[in-house]
Enzyme design. Structure first.
Site, PDB file in Angstrom:
ATOM      1  CD  GLU A  62      -1.727  -2.212   1.282  1.00 32.45           C
ATOM      2  OE1 GLU A  62      -0.796  -2.756   1.669  1.00 32.45           O
ATOM      3  OE2 GLU A  62      -2.711  -3.251   0.815  1.00 32.45           O
ATOM      4  CG  HIS A 131     -11.792  -6.797   6.417  1.00 34.11           C
ATOM      5  ND1 HIS A 131     -10.856  -7.031   7.299  1.00 34.11           N
ATOM      6  CD2 HIS A 131     -11.337  -7.041   5.214  1.00 34.11           C
ATOM      7  CE1 HIS A 131      -9.838  -7.703   6.638  1.00 34.11           C
ATOM      8  NE2 HIS A 131     -10.189  -7.507   5.260  1.00 34.11           N
TER       9      HIS A 131
END
Ligand SMILES: Cc1ncc(C[n+]2csc(CCOP(=O)(O)OP(=O)(O)O)c2C)c(N)n1
Ligand SMILES: [Mg+2]
Lengths: 328, 321
Positions: A62, A131
């Site tokens: 990322e 999440h």
């Protein structure tokens, strides 16, 4: 030539990406599983095939995804990168907050970072605590970063194109529970609007409810219920959170004298707190103390039964409005 | 090649360029100790050969990403000393009008794409500059500088793998000055030959003498050329040493007895002067290398000090388009 087609939210985002890639040779599209697989939610389907090397897969890195997008944007590209889940921003937030947000400011405008970061967030049954967070406030606390949260299929198309056209870094926070929803009429190919604006979902005089993201739809449902009870609620939906339509929101609250803010993020430090603070700072006289409808300050449990106990919906929003009305 | 490109001519030029950085940094130190410059300042005294050698092989269109210890890299890349000093002094004429300060200024018009105050964070940016070059046809090479300590940052590893996987033209320059702030790098790694890590990513890695501008020029030159020709990224580990603290005010208690004396024998000015004397170059030429640089830096300092302070009226500008 604008045309109207029936598309799901995810398909509308795909149409926006396709148009951006077609119209702007400087657009690059990349991220984890974005290229050949077409995205874990299918949003970039077919684009690798059509646009070749400008659409590609990356390592699960990322920092490198975000930082390379900043660097490429400094050199004339217009990267659109994906962070698969907003939660994964956290391993690489440096590249947003310390890098992207500073490019224009520190260089006094001689360098810019016109990149778009697509991500998705929100609660969904069974999603674990890593999440299901709603992290928009992180970015809203960072001047220099623009933020939007598309809700309709038309938003998914329009906001993404506005974001790509913007000369600053924009975080587009989609919602995975919306990707594969019912197809909606989407107008394609029209002029690309500048960033910003709001949507008045409903006009009313009893109270103003300000909302964004997934709770927008819950707020509309709550307003319909309340209307049957004789309370006409003004629903202001703000798909653009930065820039935020402060004038319109404050004017509405001044008119109705009652305010509820509804969001799926945690309460403390959520952007709803900022809305309440601005109303207070503006000296707007309220008929009743303002209310926030938000996820209480806890981690999000995976079990659907547990999550349902803490994630607000239409019932909580309606209840908050009723309390305001009862209070004065 | 002529005498000025090789041999003593090149050595004299390197000596002057090393002095330019050395004297700039000494000026910065004086201004910081005198209170004219405020805030944290990281000097590169002792590490000048890296920027002098490496910048001499970069093209104008290439990108250079440095760290907070970046004054020398900026100067070597062509940013005027006066603009650097003015930036550190918070003057309107500073490269960023005082917005960057000592540790975070940027000068893209000189191919200097910025210092970075976050350890390792420049690596992903360099990756992007190289990636952009793949599409814009410039053949741009991105050179990314960071310290030994940064080799333990995730962003650097992500970038090395990413660049290697896509054959991107990034030259990773690790300035190994053997310390990360106050901690010796050898205590923080099992294998202290940091260049060895390149192999794990399938790219070339080499440890070189980072205190000799000619060696740096040669090895960085090859790396840049190979990267430009599609050979992918390279990691160069420049062995060097800072002769001063990590920041101004560092008590340097981590130094071993005799360490600074030993380092002084190997620092670039001492070595270049010794080599020039061994080649029978006249003392007047050796002195001139210093004096030219001193002249430039003194004039730059006067110019910077005479400039108006940055205008606070403008402080809200350039947050957005
Ligand atoms: C992400 C991050 N962590 C910690 C710091 C604090 N810090 C600044 S410089 C430094 C040491 C870096 O050492 P090295 O990479 O060897 O570079 P050098 O200073 O020796 O040039 C540290 C830990 C920082 N700026 N950024
Ligand atoms: Mg070091």
């Amino acid at each position: 030539m604008p045309e109207t087609r029936k598309l799901s939210y995810g398909e509308a985002a795909n149409a926006a990406l396709r148009r951006a890639l077609e119209e702007r040779p400087e657009v690059l599209l990349y991220g984890e599983d974005v290229g050949v697989p077409g995205g874990v939610f299918g949003v970039s389907k077919g684009l690798r095939k059509q646009f070749g090397d400008r659409v590609f897969d990356t390592p699960i890195s990322e920092s490198a995804i975000l930082g390379s997008a900043v660097g490429a944007a400094m050199f004339g590209r217009r990267p659109v990168v994906e962070i698969m889940w907003t939660d994964f921003f956290l391993v690489a937030l440096d590249q947003v907050v310390n890098q992207a947000a500073n490019v224009r400011y520190v260089s006094e405008g001689r360098l810019t970072a016109p990149l778009t970061i697509r991500t998705q967030q929100g609660t969904a049954p069974g999603s674990c605590a890593q999440h299901s967070q709603s992290l928009e406030a992180f970015f809203l606390h960072t001047p220099g970063i623009r933020v939007c949260m598309p809700v309709t299929a038309q938003d998914a198309y329009d906001l993404l194109l506005s974001a790509i056209g913007c000369d600053d870094p924009v975080v587009v926070i989609e919602n995975r529970t919306l990707y594969h929803g019912a197809k909606q009429e989407v107008s394609l190919g029209g002029p690309v609007a500048p960033i910003g604006g709001l949507r008045t979902r409903r006009t009313g005089t009893t109270a103003t409810v300000v909302t964004w993201g997934a709770l927008s739809l819950q707020t509309v449902a709550a307003a319909e219920t309340l209307a049957q009870e004789g309370h006409d609620v003004e629903v202001l939906e703000t798909p653009w959170l930065d820039p935020f339509p402060w004038d319109e929101v404050l004017a509405s609250v001044a008119r109705t004298g009652r305010l509820v803010v509804a969001h799926e993020a945690n309460r403390t430090g959520g952007f709803g707190a900022e809305v309440l603070a601005r109303v207070a700072e503006a000296g707007i006289a309220l008929a009743a103390p303002p209310r926030r409808v938000a996820v209480p300050d806890l981690r999000l449990p995976a079990a659907p039964g547990l999550a349902a106990a803490v994630v607000p919906g239409a019932d909580q929003i309606a209840a908050a409005v009723r309390q305001l009305v009862a209070a004065g | 090649m002529t005498e000025s490109e090789t041999g003593t001519g090149a050595m004299l030029r390197d000596l002057r360029d090393v002095w330019r950085i050395r004297l700039l940094e000494e000026k910065v130190r004086d201004l910081r100790l005198g209170g004219d410059i405020v805030g944290s300042v990281h000097l590169c005294i002792g590490q000048e050969a890296g920027p002098v050698g490496a910048c001499s092989v970069l093209e104008p269109a290439d990108a250079l990403f440095a760290t907070y210890r970046g004054h020398g890299w900026a100067l070597a890349r062509g940013v005027p000393a006066a603009a650097i000093l003015a930036e550190l002094l918070g003057r309107a004429t500073g490269v960023n009008g005082g917005r960057g300060g000592s540790a975070h200024f940027t000068a893209p018009e000189y191919g200097f794409h910025g210092e970075n105050s976050i350890v390792g964070a420049g690596a992903p940016l360099a990756l992007g500059a190289a990636l952009a070059g793949r599409f814009d046809g410039t053949g741009r090479v991105a050179l990314c500088v960071f310290g030994d300590g940064a080799m333990n940052q995730g962003a650097v590893h992500e970038s090395m793998n990413f660049a290697a996987a896509f054959d991107l033209p990034v030259v990773f320059v690790c300035e190994n000055n053997e310390y990360s702030e106050l901690t010796p790098i050898r205590d923080m790694v099992r294998n202290d030959v940091l260049a060895d890590r390149a192999r794990a990513y399938g790219m070339l890695g080499e440890r070189i003498d980072g205190n000799d501008p000619a060696v740096v020029r040669d090895r960085v030159g090859d790396a840049v050329q190979s990267a430009r020709e599609g050979g992918g990224p390279v990691l160069l580990e420049l062995m060097t040493a800072r002769l001063v603290g990590h920041y101004i005010g560092d008590a340097e208690q981590y130094r071993q007895p005799g360490e600074l004396e030993r380092l002084a024998e190997n620092e670039p000015v001492t070595r270049l002067q010794a080599a020039l004397r061994a080649a029978a170059v006249p003392e007047s030429d050796i002195a001139a290398a210093h004096d030219d640089a001193a002249h430039e830096i003194e004039a730059a300092a006067r110019e910077a000090a005479a400039a108006p302070l940055a205008d606070a009226e403008a402080v809200r500008r350039h947050v957005h388009a």
